[in-house]
Design an enzyme around this catalytic site. Sequence first.
Site, short mmCIF file in Angstrom:
data_model
loop_
_atom_site.label_atom_id
_atom_site.label_comp_id
_atom_site.label_asym_id
_atom_site.label_seq_id
_atom_site.Cartn_x
_atom_site.Cartn_y
_atom_site.Cartn_z
N GLY A 43 4.76 -8.92 -21.51
CA GLY A 43 4.46 -8.74 -20.08
C GLY A 43 5.32 -7.68 -19.41
O GLY A 43 4.97 -7.21 -18.33
N GLU A 72 2.88 -9.04 -29.69
CA GLU A 72 2.65 -8.39 -30.99
C GLU A 72 3.84 -8.56 -31.94
O GLU A 72 3.98 -7.79 -32.89
CB GLU A 72 2.34 -6.90 -30.80
P1 13P Z 1 2.98 -7.40 -24.67
O1 13P Z 1 3.26 -7.24 -23.18
O2 13P Z 1 2.94 -8.86 -25.05
O3 13P Z 1 3.95 -6.58 -25.48
O4 13P Z 1 1.52 -6.86 -24.97
C1 13P Z 1 1.22 -5.51 -24.86
C2 13P Z 1 0.30 -5.02 -25.93
O5 13P Z 1 0.22 -3.83 -26.12
C3 13P Z 1 -0.52 -5.94 -26.75
O6 13P Z 1 -1.16 -5.23 -27.78
#
Ligand code: 13P
Length: 200
Positions: A43, A72
């Site tokens: 996030g 990820e």
């Molecule tokens: P996150 O904010 O959980 O890192 O998600 C971003 C993203 O690129 C998912 O593929």
Amino acid sequence: MSRIAKVQLVKYSHLAHERGLTAAFGGNLSVKNENLIFIKATGAVMDDLLEGGVAVIDMDGRQLSGVRPSSEYRLHLAIYKRRPDVGAIAHLHPSYSIVAATLLEERGSLPIVTPEAELYLREIPIAPFRPAGSEELAEVTADVLGGYDAVLMARHGIVTVGRSLREAFYKAELVEESAKLWYMMRSGNAGNERKNQMLT
Ligand code: 13P
């Protein structure tokens, strides 16, 4: 080292946004230090990432920081487990790379245009689409990455790896340049069947 890892994550996260290698909420970087992984928190936006937005996990995915790791984290862990030579990973969402990965998914790789890309990346394979954050995405992408340092992910983005975050970052820039050149050549070459065969 943990401070250096966080400073690097912040620096290259900001740079990735500035260079147009990712947008909005997309993308995450990580650095491995011995058996600890420093990774963007889920996030957190790469554009305005602060050191407090960096999570720490171990090689089993256990959270060791106050903030939760990127969704990820499985993808990053799967790559570190297969590739002991890798010290950093960039997962980004650059526009031309996503277009190329989606249009060329069945071909399985991006045609290499420049000697620089050939020298640093040899090939740029394409991993099939799998849902973001899933174990399937982690496994299929890490498998396709195998002996390469870059992979395009259909309808999603790219992953590049390096010994350092600097190396992973510049490989990401090289992948996006390669995808952009491919796209421009395809568009500027309409009607030239022989050349087009090299590009599809
Ligand atoms: P996150 O904010 O959980 O890192 O998600 C971003 C993203 O690129 C998912 O593929």
